[in-house]
Design a protein around this motif. Structure first.
Motif, mmCIF file in Angstrom:
data_model
loop_
_atom_site.group_PDB
_atom_site.id
_atom_site.type_symbol
_atom_site.label_atom_id
_atom_site.label_comp_id
_atom_site.label_asym_id
_atom_site.label_seq_id
_atom_site.Cartn_x
_atom_site.Cartn_y
_atom_site.Cartn_z
ATOM 1 N N GLN A 150 11.219 -2.589 -0.370
ATOM 2 C CA GLN A 150 12.053 -3.348 0.573
ATOM 3 C C GLN A 150 13.547 -3.196 0.286
ATOM 4 O O GLN A 150 14.373 -3.588 1.116
ATOM 5 C CB GLN A 150 11.666 -4.829 0.548
ATOM 6 C CG GLN A 150 10.291 -5.098 1.141
ATOM 7 C CD GLN A 150 10.001 -6.583 1.193
ATOM 8 O OE1 GLN A 150 9.570 -7.171 0.216
ATOM 9 N NE2 GLN A 150 10.284 -7.210 2.323
ATOM 10 N N CYS A 198 8.333 -12.030 7.018
ATOM 11 C CA CYS A 198 8.672 -10.955 6.093
ATOM 12 C C CYS A 198 10.148 -10.612 6.242
ATOM 13 O O CYS A 198 10.637 -10.477 7.373
ATOM 14 C CB CYS A 198 7.811 -9.735 6.415
ATOM 15 S SG CYS A 198 8.149 -8.333 5.347
ATOM 16 N N LEU A 199 10.845 -10.463 5.110
ATOM 17 C CA LEU A 199 12.273 -10.137 5.149
ATOM 18 C C LEU A 199 12.515 -8.779 5.806
ATOM 19 O O LEU A 199 13.599 -8.520 6.309
ATOM 20 C CB LEU A 199 12.856 -10.126 3.728
ATOM 21 C CG LEU A 199 12.864 -11.471 2.987
ATOM 22 C CD1 LEU A 199 13.324 -11.284 1.553
ATOM 23 C CD2 LEU A 199 13.740 -12.488 3.701
ATOM 24 N N HIS A 211 0.906 -10.691 -0.339
ATOM 25 C CA HIS A 211 1.864 -10.120 0.614
ATOM 26 C C HIS A 211 2.657 -8.974 -0.042
ATOM 27 O O HIS A 211 2.806 -7.898 0.540
ATOM 28 C CB HIS A 211 2.797 -11.241 1.095
ATOM 29 C CG HIS A 211 3.841 -10.814 2.088
ATOM 30 N ND1 HIS A 211 3.834 -11.232 3.401
ATOM 31 C CD2 HIS A 211 4.935 -10.010 1.959
ATOM 32 C CE1 HIS A 211 4.884 -10.693 4.037
ATOM 33 N NE2 HIS A 211 5.563 -9.948 3.179
ATOM 34 N N HIS A 219 2.785 -4.747 0.404
ATOM 35 C CA HIS A 219 3.979 -3.896 0.557
ATOM 36 C C HIS A 219 3.867 -2.660 -0.331
ATOM 37 O O HIS A 219 4.186 -1.549 0.089
ATOM 38 C CB HIS A 219 5.245 -4.664 0.147
ATOM 39 C CG HIS A 219 5.882 -5.455 1.252
ATOM 40 N ND1 HIS A 219 6.323 -4.883 2.423
ATOM 41 C CD2 HIS A 219 6.183 -6.776 1.357
ATOM 42 C CE1 HIS A 219 6.866 -5.824 3.203
ATOM 43 N NE2 HIS A 219 6.775 -6.989 2.573
HETATM 44 ZN ZN ZN Z 1 7.312 -8.826 3.314
#
Ligand code: ZN
Length: 170
Positions: free
Chosen positions: A50, A90-91, A132, A136
């Motif tokens: 991310q 989610c960011l 979560h 990712h």
């Molecule tokens: Zn996320």
């Protein structure tokens, strides 16, 4: 250092993370940046892809208190028990959220930031965050766990929203 958060549909969000072979000063800095970026974005978890790193590292902060973060390197879920559905966002897919079904209880294995092997039985919010973030690291988003009839309208909403935000950002 706060780093920009990678957003859907960036390809790195779809790539399976590479195991960390050795802890280096660069990885130390990456972990610090992940923690700082997670808190700055008011998130409770963040995976390395991310912020654009391909490595298998996640951070979590279920109580959002700086200094009490959990760091997992080469994380894997070894056991799952029970089912529970609760809302997730989610960011990397900002502006939307949806109920997602997850295991109620999990067992995780991996390493901590000192390179020591750690295992943990987690439930509640922490179990949800860890599942979560491990998703990712496997190249999956929570959206992939929804039924196609739920996922597509949400993605459309997200695409419209990010298009509008891009126009405002200029
Ligand atoms: Zn996320």
């Amino acid at each position: 250092m706060i780093r920009p958060i990678v957003k859907e549909p960036d390809a790195i969000l779809r790539r399976k993370a590479t195991p960390v072979a050795e802890l280096t000063p660069e990885i130390e800095r990456l972990i610090d940046d992940m923690i700082e970026t997670m808190h700055a974005a008011e998130g409770v978890g963040l995976a390395a892809n991310q912020i654009g790193s391909p490595l298998n590292i996640l951070v979590a902060s279920p109580d959002a208190k700086p200094g009490r973060e959990l760091v997992w390197i080469n994380a894997a879920v070894t056991h799952r028990k029970g089912n529970h559905t609760s809302p997730e966002g989610c960011l990397s897919v900002p502006g939307i959220s949806s109920p997602v079904e997850r295991a109620t209880e999990i067992t995780m294995t991996g390493k901590d930031r000192q390179g020591r092997i750690q295992t943990l039985k987690a439930e509640g919010l922490l179990a949800k965050i860890l599942q979560h973030e491990v998703d990712h690291l496997q190249g999956h988003l929570y959206l992939d766990r929804l039924k196609p009839g739920e996922k597509e309208p949400l993605l459309q909403k997200y695409r419209k929203l990010s298009e509008t935000l891009r126009k405002i950002d200029l």
